[in-house]
Design a protein around this motif. Structure first.
Motif, PDB file in Angstrom:
ATOM      1  N   VAL A 605       0.837  -1.203   0.000  1.00 44.46           N
ATOM      2  CA  VAL A 605       0.000   0.000   0.000  1.00 44.46           C
ATOM      3  C   VAL A 605       0.870   1.251   0.000  1.00 44.46           C
ATOM      4  O   VAL A 605       0.636   2.204  -0.759  1.00 44.46           O
ATOM      5  CB  VAL A 605      -0.950  -0.010   1.213  1.00 44.46           C
ATOM      6  N   VAL A 606       1.886   1.263   0.851  1.00 50.42           N
ATOM      7  CA  VAL A 606       2.761   2.432   0.935  1.00 50.42           C
ATOM      8  C   VAL A 606       3.507   2.636  -0.374  1.00 50.42           C
ATOM      9  O   VAL A 606       3.630   3.760  -0.880  1.00 50.42           O
ATOM     10  CB  VAL A 606       3.739   2.277   2.119  1.00 50.42           C
ATOM     11  N   ALA A 607       3.999   1.541  -0.952  1.00 51.22           N
ATOM     12  CA  ALA A 607       4.718   1.645  -2.219  1.00 51.22           C
ATOM     13  C   ALA A 607       3.809   2.128  -3.333  1.00 51.22           C
ATOM     14  O   ALA A 607       4.198   2.961  -4.154  1.00 51.22           O
ATOM     15  CB  ALA A 607       5.329   0.290  -2.582  1.00 51.22           C
ATOM     16  N   ALA A 608       2.583   1.608  -3.384  1.00 48.71           N
ATOM     17  CA  ALA A 608       1.640   2.040  -4.422  1.00 48.71           C
ATOM     18  C   ALA A 608       1.324   3.518  -4.281  1.00 48.71           C
ATOM     19  O   ALA A 608       1.187   4.241  -5.278  1.00 48.71           O
ATOM     20  CB  ALA A 608       0.363   1.207  -4.348  1.00 48.71           C
ATOM     21  N   ALA A 609       1.201   3.989  -3.037  1.00 46.26           N
ATOM     22  CA  ALA A 609       0.923   5.403  -2.818  1.00 46.26           C
ATOM     23  C   ALA A 609       2.068   6.264  -3.303  1.00 46.26           C
ATOM     24  O   ALA A 609       1.866   7.318  -3.916  1.00 46.26           O
ATOM     25  CB  ALA A 609       0.663   5.654  -1.336  1.00 46.26           C
ATOM     26  N   ALA A 610       3.300   5.811  -3.080  1.00 48.29           N
ATOM     27  CA  ALA A 610       4.456   6.571  -3.524  1.00 48.29           C
ATOM     28  C   ALA A 610       4.512   6.650  -5.043  1.00 48.29           C
ATOM     29  O   ALA A 610       4.788   7.693  -5.626  1.00 48.29           O
ATOM     30  CB  ALA A 610       5.738   5.934  -2.976  1.00 48.29           C
ATOM     31  N   VAL A 611       4.232   5.517  -5.709  1.00 44.24           N
ATOM     32  CA  VAL A 611       4.225   5.506  -7.170  1.00 44.24           C
ATOM     33  C   VAL A 611       3.139   6.429  -7.704  1.00 44.24           C
ATOM     34  O   VAL A 611       3.350   7.218  -8.631  1.00 44.24           O
ATOM     35  CB  VAL A 611       4.016   4.077  -7.697  1.00 44.24           C
TER      36      VAL A 611
END
Length: 747
Positions: A605-611
């Motif tokens: 979730v955190v990685a997707a938000a950053a992308v």
């Protein structure tokens, strides 16, 4: 009867709710049928086509899966049999309602959806059948349509699939592990057809000193809504309640003045599921293997006409009925050898839908009258709360086969002794409620009324009871606090997997993960529409469901189930994993590392938000390294409003009636039920299809509400005028004073 309107009156309140008044009961039934056709003409015609297995004649290929099911389970034939078996006075009541429907449909068919069907530009073209009068048995068929999938047989078929795939795989790796243990890990809590809340307060717990009943049924959020607010008044009774459009009376929720009732689904094992072995003889007959050896099977072939270019095509549906029940999926084809199942339906066995009970309820003057009426109830099996000004009763109503609990888990082999038909269970007597009673599909504390196998988690029931116990004397207006509660009782069990970070490498900065985990641990567990933390929890939960569903240990579940496509909602692996997630995490048998999966899902979730932040496409979010992750829960959690035309490929979306998007609080396992499917979609397609509060001290103080509005016509001001109130868990007053209503001219 004259066959002409005029012997009944229609009045409306400010929300367009019909109040029908007549001198005599049959005139009133005709009036109810008339106003239902007027307000819900499209809806009841669709359900009539479903009962007849003729939906594809209008919708094309989109209607074929349902039509195949309708013919296989013999909906129309069962309704005809039950109608033929009615007592003369009950048949006259149904006939009067049907006559009213046929009168009202002269106007009620003039709705946009009917014009869409007749439009020459309809996808694929094809011939549209002419309008036909309702047959006398149609209201019984409509009732069957509303409930044929409202039982536990879909859960049994899911467990059969799980045992055949995952159970067999685990047994190979772990011979000491039983299939039952695997099925326990995949325990279904609730499901696509289950749900409802109801509670009762005895007089000592209310501000008036008289009992109060309240609740909300949970079903698919169909547009128009599945319940119709109505008032029915004649010389014998004056009742307000929630009707099924196309069905006379108010069988589930009603208030007669001196007495009232409301139901929840008992999640009983009301339908026996039999694993059948069918073969075709050299002569072309079909045989089933029963307890005494091969048996002849009753076969029939239905012709389903499918609307298409060139006038349509004919589709043959072969159906089979064994000595035990109707075959719902599979058949004599060798490919179906291990995937053929029959259902023993109480309504078909007894040629009885409980119509006498529907009619008797309207005359109830006491809680004990309500209980006596429900003694004739057939299906679905319900828990009932009934009250008058002095007494509250809790009871179970319906017909349940007398089976050992172990025989409710999987299908019973048709060739075994256990497959012989069982008598209906004798239900226990009603119990007097002294203080508070709560029903929310949980496993009953009283073993003598635990007639099912699979129940909802206890969270909703516990939460309703806590909200009631924490308050002093309550009145009708206080029930919004319960109806609207968004606390998610299932959250702590999942969040516990984030207590400690596993010692594993991650591509996401530890500080971002730590902040996200800290927010979730500090979150108040309320699924509020404007909550960023609830949105973060939902995103994490969905990511976790998807990860677990894709775990190699569960790969066998993804094998094709080979069952009828109409059963697909019960066999969605991702949805089922979402139901079973707490049990699956940490399973040593399946070697699922719950803590690792939980933190990996949060990292996703955190990685997707950053992308998304890098792509500048994350409206409403505050993502990325060094900041917080989240989007408000209500941004994606909104009601769809299921409409049958949504299933038609190629149809202009603008021609399908819709309601405005409103951010919703609540979730699947909150009291404020606005169910989503974690891992699949945050969209709400199932939830509270009505809210009701019955005050036994003063019926005028009672309240009710529906998701959309009283009318099914998209052009009506009452098509969706209750929708905003519903979205905010508000209800509107029940208006009893005839002088406060507007009389409508009958044309």
């Amino acid at each position: 009867m004259s066959g002409r309107p005029g012997t009944f009156e229609i009045h409306r309140d400010a929300w367009g709710v019909p109040h029908v008044r007549a001198d005599h009961e049959l005139e009133l039934a005709r009036g109810q049928g008339y106003v239902t056709a007027l307000d819900r003409g499209w809806q009841i015609e669709v359900d009539r086509w479903r009962a007849e297995g003729r939906l594809a004649e209008r919708l094309g290929e989109a209607g074929l899966p349902w039509d195949r099911l309708a013919h296989r389970v013999r909906l129309a034939d069962t309704a005809r049999r039950a109608y033929a078996a009615l007592a003369a006075d009950d048949r006259a009541w149904v006939d009067a309602y049907t006559a009213g429907v046929n009168e009202g449909l002269e106007r009620g068919r003039d709705v946009p959806e009917m014009h869409v069907l007749a439009d020459p530009s309809w996808p694929g073209g094809g011939h549209l059948p002419p309008h036909e009068p309702w047959p006398s048995w149609a209201p019984l068929g409509v009732f069957l349509v509303a409930h044929v999938l409202f039982s536990g047989f879909g859960h049994v078929l899911w467990r059969e699939h799980a045992a055949r795939t995952l159970g067999a795989a685990v047994a190979t790796e772990h011979p000491d592990v039983s299939v039952d243990h695997v099925l326990d890990l995949l325990a279904v809590d609730g499901g696509p057809t289950a749900g409802s809340n109801a509670w009762a307060l005895a007089g000592g717990r209310t501000t008036s000193g008289a009992p109060l009943l309240a609740g909300d049924p949970h079903r698919l959020l169909e547009l128009p809504g599945v319940y119709q607010q109505v008032r029915l008044a004649c010389d014998a009774y004056d009742v307000v309640g929630l009707a099924f459009p196309g069905v006379p009376g108010v069988p589930h929720f009603g208030h007669t003045g001196p007495a009232a009732w409301g139901i929840t689904n008992a999640l009983a094992h009301q339908v026996d599921v039999l694993a059948e072995r069918l073969t075709r003889t050299p002569g072309g007959d079909v045989e089933a293997l029963g307890p005494d050896g091969p048996e002849r099977v009753r076969t029939a072939t239905a012709t389903v006409r499918v609307r298409a270019a060139g006038g349509g095509v004919a589709h043959r549906v072969e159906t089979w009925e064994t000595a035990r029940g109707v075959v719902v999926t599979g058949g004599p084809d060798p490919a179906d050898a291990d995937r053929t199942y029959a259902l023993r339906l109480a309504a078909r066995v007894d040629a009885d839908l409980g119509v006498a009970s529907w009619r008797q309820l309207l005359r109830s003057r006491s809680a004990h009258d309500v209980a006596a009426a429900f003694a004739g109830w057939v299906e679905p099996v319900n828990r009932v709360l009934a009250a008058d000004r002095d007494t509250v009763l809790s009871l179970t109503a319906g017909r349940v086969p007398d089976r050992d609990p172990a025989e409710r888990r999987l299908a019973v082999p048709a060739w075994s002794e256990a497959a012989r038909p069982r008598p209906w269970t004798t239900l226990p007597a009603p119990v007097v409620v002294e203080t508070v009673a709560v029903d929310a599909n949980e496993r009953p504390a009283r073993a003598e009324i635990a007639f099912g196998h699979t129940y909802a988690p206890p969270h909703r029931a516990q939460r309703v009871r806590a909200l009631l116990d924490d308050a002093g004397p309550l009145g009708p207006g206080d029930q919004r606090r319960v109806h609207g509660d968004s606390h998610l009782g299932s959250a702590p069990a999942l969040l516990a997997w984030l207590d400690e970070h596993p010692e594993t490498a991650t591509a996401v900065p530890d500080d971002a993960l730590a902040r996200a985990a800290g927010r979730l641990r500090a979150w108040d567990r309320h699924m509020d529409a404007d909550s960023l933390d609830a949105g973060l929890y939902a995103a994490w939960r969905s990511a976790l469901v998807r990860r677990v569903a894709a775990h190699p240990a569960l790969a066998p579940l993804h094998a094709p189930h080979g069952l009828d496509p109409v059963l697909a909602p019960w066999l969605s692996v991702v949805a089922r994993v979402g139901d079973a997630l707490p049990a699956l995490l940490g399973s040593t048998v399946l070697d699922i590392d719950g803590r690792a999966e939980a933190w990996a899902a949060l990292a996703d979730v955190v990685a997707a938000a950053a992308v998304a932040d890098d792509d500048a496409t994350f409206d409403g979010r505050v993502p990325g390294p060094g900041t917080d992750v989240g989007t408000r829960w209500g941004a994606g959690h909104q009601v769809l409003g299921l409409h049958v035309l949504l299933d038609v490929p190629g149809l202009d979306p603008g021609s399908v009636p819709r309601v405005s998007s409103v951010p919703l609080s609540g979730d699947t396992d909150t009291v404020r039920c606005t169910a989503s499917t974690p891992g699949v979609s945050d969209t709400c397609v199932r939830g509270s299809v009505a809210r009701w509060v019955w005050d036994l001290a003063d019926r005028d103080a009672s309240r009710w509400g529906v998701p959309f509005g009283a009318s099914g016509d998209p052009r009506s001001p009452h098509f969706a005028d209750q929708h905003a109130d519903w979205a905010h868990a508000r209800t509107v007053p029940v208006v009893i004073d005839w002088s406060a209503l507007t009389r409508e001219e009958i044309r």
